[in-house]
Design a protein around this motif. Structure first.
Motif, PDB file in Angstrom:
ATOM      1  N   PRO A 193       0.814  -1.220   0.000  1.00  0.00           N
ATOM      2  CA  PRO A 193       0.000   0.000   0.000  1.00  0.00           C
ATOM      3  C   PRO A 193       0.854   1.279   0.000  1.00  0.00           C
ATOM      4  CG  PRO A 193       0.076  -0.932   2.208  1.00  0.00           C
ATOM      5  CD  PRO A 193       0.819  -1.887   1.298  1.00  0.00           C
ATOM      6  N   LEU A 194       0.485   2.232  -0.816  1.00  0.00           N
ATOM      7  CA  LEU A 194       1.171   3.521  -0.852  1.00  0.00           C
ATOM      8  C   LEU A 194       0.488   4.473   0.131  1.00  0.00           C
ATOM      9  CD1 LEU A 194       1.497   3.840  -4.745  1.00  0.00           C
ATOM     10  CD2 LEU A 194       3.289   3.183  -3.137  1.00  0.00           C
ATOM     11  N   PRO A 195       1.268   5.420   0.686  1.00  0.00           N
ATOM     12  CA  PRO A 195       0.662   6.370   1.635  1.00  0.00           C
ATOM     13  C   PRO A 195      -0.450   7.185   0.966  1.00  0.00           C
ATOM     14  CG  PRO A 195       3.071   6.571   1.588  1.00  0.00           C
ATOM     15  CD  PRO A 195       2.697   5.688   0.453  1.00  0.00           C
ATOM     16  N   GLU A 196      -1.453   7.547   1.759  1.00  0.00           N
ATOM     17  CA  GLU A 196      -2.557   8.344   1.219  1.00  0.00           C
ATOM     18  C   GLU A 196      -2.759   9.625   2.004  1.00  0.00           C
ATOM     19  OE1 GLU A 196      -6.171   6.185   0.785  1.00  0.00           O
ATOM     20  OE2 GLU A 196      -5.203   4.530  -0.300  1.00  0.00           O
ATOM     21  N   ARG A 197      -2.198   9.686   3.235  1.00  0.00           N
ATOM     22  CA  ARG A 197      -2.524  10.784   4.120  1.00  0.00           C
ATOM     23  C   ARG A 197      -1.552  11.955   3.934  1.00  0.00           C
ATOM     24  NH1 ARG A 197      -2.351  11.032  10.492  1.00  0.00           N
ATOM     25  NH2 ARG A 197      -0.395   9.975  10.077  1.00  0.00           N
ATOM     26  N   MET A 198      -0.291  11.751   4.280  1.00  0.00           N
ATOM     27  CA  MET A 198       0.691  12.837   4.164  1.00  0.00           C
ATOM     28  C   MET A 198       1.309  12.814   2.777  1.00  0.00           C
ATOM     29  SD  MET A 198       2.579  12.977   7.839  1.00  0.00           S
ATOM     30  CE  MET A 198       2.179  11.422   8.626  1.00  0.00           C
ATOM     31  N   THR A 199       0.582  13.233   1.785  1.00  0.00           N
ATOM     32  CA  THR A 199       1.081  13.172   0.417  1.00  0.00           C
ATOM     33  C   THR A 199       1.332  14.573  -0.140  1.00  0.00           C
ATOM     34  OG1 THR A 199      -1.181  13.167  -0.406  1.00  0.00           O
ATOM     35  CG2 THR A 199      -0.129  11.028  -0.099  1.00  0.00           C
ATOM     36  N   THR A 200       2.277  14.652  -1.057  1.00  0.00           N
ATOM     37  CA  THR A 200       2.545  15.909  -1.759  1.00  0.00           C
ATOM     38  C   THR A 200       1.719  15.934  -3.051  1.00  0.00           C
ATOM     39  OG1 THR A 200       4.349  14.826  -2.926  1.00  0.00           O
ATOM     40  CG2 THR A 200       4.922  16.000  -0.898  1.00  0.00           C
ATOM     41  N   PHE A 203       3.217  13.563  -5.629  1.00  0.00           N
ATOM     42  CA  PHE A 203       2.938  12.155  -5.356  1.00  0.00           C
ATOM     43  C   PHE A 203       1.486  11.815  -5.710  1.00  0.00           C
ATOM     44  CE2 PHE A 203       2.000   8.482  -2.570  1.00  0.00           C
ATOM     45  CZ  PHE A 203       3.012   7.635  -2.981  1.00  0.00           C
ATOM     46  N   ASP A 204       0.562  12.739  -5.423  1.00  0.00           N
ATOM     47  CA  ASP A 204      -0.845  12.517  -5.787  1.00  0.00           C
ATOM     48  C   ASP A 204      -0.990  12.336  -7.306  1.00  0.00           C
ATOM     49  OD1 ASP A 204      -1.664  12.646  -3.151  1.00  0.00           O
ATOM     50  OD2 ASP A 204      -2.220  14.767  -3.237  1.00  0.00           O
TER      51      ASP A 204
ATOM     52  N   LEU B 123       3.538  20.210   3.076  1.00  0.00           N
ATOM     53  CA  LEU B 123       3.716  19.197   2.023  1.00  0.00           C
ATOM     54  C   LEU B 123       3.542  19.825   0.640  1.00  0.00           C
ATOM     55  CD1 LEU B 123       1.746  16.331   3.784  1.00  0.00           C
ATOM     56  CD2 LEU B 123       4.209  16.563   3.580  1.00  0.00           C
ATOM     57  N   PHE B 124       4.213  20.960   0.465  1.00  0.00           N
ATOM     58  CA  PHE B 124       4.154  21.661  -0.816  1.00  0.00           C
ATOM     59  C   PHE B 124       5.390  22.544  -0.895  1.00  0.00           C
ATOM     60  CE2 PHE B 124       2.983  25.570   1.331  1.00  0.00           C
ATOM     61  CZ  PHE B 124       2.231  25.156   2.414  1.00  0.00           C
ATOM     62  N   LYS B 137      -1.545  20.381   1.932  1.00  0.00           N
ATOM     63  CA  LYS B 137      -1.466  19.715   3.234  1.00  0.00           C
ATOM     64  C   LYS B 137      -0.267  20.211   4.025  1.00  0.00           C
ATOM     65  CE  LYS B 137      -3.493  15.406   1.507  1.00  0.00           C
ATOM     66  NZ  LYS B 137      -3.252  13.961   1.246  1.00  0.00           N
ATOM     67  N   ILE B 163      -2.484  17.958   9.286  1.00  0.00           N
ATOM     68  CA  ILE B 163      -2.371  16.566   9.727  1.00  0.00           C
ATOM     69  C   ILE B 163      -1.457  16.546  10.952  1.00  0.00           C
ATOM     70  CG2 ILE B 163      -1.550  14.261   9.083  1.00  0.00           C
ATOM     71  CD1 ILE B 163      -1.983  15.375   6.073  1.00  0.00           C
ATOM     72  N   GLU B 173       6.269   7.731   6.499  1.00  0.00           N
ATOM     73  CA  GLU B 173       5.331   7.904   5.383  1.00  0.00           C
ATOM     74  C   GLU B 173       5.967   8.745   4.268  1.00  0.00           C
ATOM     75  OE1 GLU B 173       1.432   8.070   6.886  1.00  0.00           O
ATOM     76  OE2 GLU B 173       0.552   8.882   5.041  1.00  0.00           O
ATOM     77  N   LEU B 174       6.670   9.797   4.667  1.00  0.00           N
ATOM     78  CA  LEU B 174       7.271  10.684   3.662  1.00  0.00           C
ATOM     79  C   LEU B 174       8.466  10.042   2.948  1.00  0.00           C
ATOM     80  CD1 LEU B 174       6.424  13.557   2.757  1.00  0.00           C
ATOM     81  CD2 LEU B 174       5.277  12.715   4.784  1.00  0.00           C
ATOM     82  N   MET B 176       8.452   7.285   1.671  1.00  0.00           N
ATOM     83  CA  MET B 176       7.854   6.678   0.488  1.00  0.00           C
ATOM     84  C   MET B 176       7.347   7.768  -0.455  1.00  0.00           C
ATOM     85  SD  MET B 176       5.890   3.220   0.811  1.00  0.00           S
ATOM     86  CE  MET B 176       5.891   2.058  -0.548  1.00  0.00           C
ATOM     87  N   VAL B 177       6.594   8.710   0.099  1.00  0.00           N
ATOM     88  CA  VAL B 177       5.988   9.768  -0.732  1.00  0.00           C
ATOM     89  C   VAL B 177       7.073  10.551  -1.479  1.00  0.00           C
ATOM     90  CG1 VAL B 177       4.764  11.976  -0.621  1.00  0.00           C
ATOM     91  CG2 VAL B 177       3.885   9.978   0.626  1.00  0.00           C
ATOM     92  N   THR B 181       8.772   9.716  -5.412  1.00  0.00           N
ATOM     93  CA  THR B 181       8.619  10.806  -6.378  1.00  0.00           C
ATOM     94  C   THR B 181       9.986  11.241  -6.889  1.00  0.00           C
ATOM     95  OG1 THR B 181       6.728  11.540  -5.070  1.00  0.00           O
ATOM     96  CG2 THR B 181       7.528  13.057  -6.736  1.00  0.00           C
ATOM     97  N   ALA B 209       4.076  15.627 -12.552  1.00  0.00           N
ATOM     98  CA  ALA B 209       4.627  15.281 -11.236  1.00  0.00           C
ATOM     99  C   ALA B 209       6.134  15.532 -11.214  1.00  0.00           C
ATOM    100  CB  ALA B 209       4.318  13.820 -10.910  1.00  0.00           C
TER     101      ALA B 209
END
Lengths: 259, 259
Positions: A193-200, A203-204, B123-124, B137, B163, B173-174, B176-177, B181, B209
């Motif tokens: 599973p890839l992260p969904e919460r703390m995403t840039t 990454f989205d 996160l930007f 975020k 968050i 989490e980051l 991976m994010v 990327t 991206a």
């Protein structure tokens, strides 16, 4: 269906193949003109207006003014052979395969000289065109005859961006476009599973891109990775670059870059 | 600037670091309250309203109610050491680094016990927030004190998605994010020029991206790839998966999958 078309002199359209993309074609064309459908895998087709109609035979569908082959690239030669004897002079036959060199060679070699031939590649699928085809791209590779120009006008009128090209040019460019998307999609899917919460935001976008190709059927992957003559080069470049990066990211190297 | 703040009892904000992200902070906060800026790399700061003001010293900026550290993660310990003797009791010190475990350890260890501490990671960046920060975020890792709650309310009022998390959870989490990327961005950048004409929607998303992270400064890459304790795991998983795929895409294997 047949009578109405003939009295109105409407262009008749035959669709060979009722998979994911065939259904999208039927749905897009349905409002404008009836489509006669042939797919030996099904006994009936559920139409966009909710009706269920029996599948027709290849011989009947071959009588239409335009015959669209929405079959896997690997089935192309077989379908052309079976279809050929039923085609009337002047019919326009077009395919929608994700590669163009191989299927167009099949059409040239196996369809009668009295039909027109057009290679097309709609650069979208049921997933990316779920909000409509307007603004999406389609590549056209004219092969024989002039009626492809009417097809181009029709597609532009529906808001599609039409790109006229050759089979070689198409396959070379798409080897990179689809090859890279597919490779990256595979890597990310396997890391789920890839992260969904703390995403840039970037990454989205990656996740969204992967989501669009994740459910591609094996026939599409086969076209992208095997039937495209330039696919192997792109894979090699991707993996070569990945292993260079792997070496570059060895801790001692990164630290010295920053210091 | 200083007098106006004190008579109005407005919260005063000090900004240490005027790089890409520091400028974005100044721009976002400027309309609401003046920001005092310190960055030894510059003699003057060009403000969003067009004025050029002299940079202030670290000792002056340290007098503000909230001090924002927008410095590279690798400079964090040094900045905390120099800043520490100037901080007043009750000041809230927050950072904006792309990792949280290491900078928050530095702040805990090196800042006086009488200041409040908050770790943040917006996160930007200047690129993904070029049309504004609303909808973007931000991760908050509260460390000491309760004033971070007011910061959260302020950020939410500006349309940011807040968050609340821990430094460890964030970095995991980051890794991976941002790690994925960045790796994919590197591979695609090195394969340039990428096709632009016959592109699919998913490939366009990939390019977009990559475009967002392509110009990240080396300090951000350092944070993502070196300072994040979980980055190496993500890289290993990415490269392991890439070499599995490489084996899997050997021609004989693909053909047998399809047959």
């Amino acid at each position: 269906m047949g009578q109405a078309q003939q009295t109105e002199k409407q262009t008749t359209i035959g669709l060979v193949g009722f998979g994911g993309f065939g259904r999208l074609i039927a749905q897009e064309l349905w409002a404008g003109c009836p489509v006669r459908i042939c797919d030996p895998s099904y006994t009936r087709a559920c139409l966009p207006d909710g009706r269920r109609v029996p599948m027709e035979g290849l011989a009947e569908v071959a009588q239409c003014d335009i015959v669209i082959l929405a079959v896997p690239v690997a089935r192309m030669a077989h379908v052309c052979r079976v279809l050929a004897p039923h085609l009337r002079p002047g019919t326009l036959v077009l395919d929608v395969g994700s590669v163009k060199v191989a299927p167009m060679r099949d059409m040239r070699a196996l369809l009668p000289l009295h039909v027109e031939i057009l290679g097309t590649h709609p650069l979208f699928g049921p997933q990316s065109a779920k909000d409509g085809v307007a603004g999406r791209k389609i590549a056209l590779c004219p092969e024989r005859g002039e009626r492809w120009r009417k097809v181009a006008v029709f597609l532009k009128a529906r808001g599609l961006e039409v790109i006229v090209t050759t089979a070689e040019e198409h396959d070379r460019e798409l080897a990179m476009v689809q090859g890279l998307t597919h490779l990256i999609g595979k890597v990310l899917t396997d890391l789920e599973p890839l992260p969904e919460r703390m995403t840039t935001a970037s990454f989205d976008l990656l996740r969204e891109a992967v989501g669009m190709v994740q459910d591609d059927p094996p026939t599409v992957l086969h076209a992208i990775e095997v039937a495209n003559p330039y696919a192997a080069e792109v894979r090699e470049a991707f993996f070569a670059r990945a292993s260079e990066l792997q070496a570059q990211f060895a801790p001692q190297r990164i630290v010295s870059d920053v210091a």
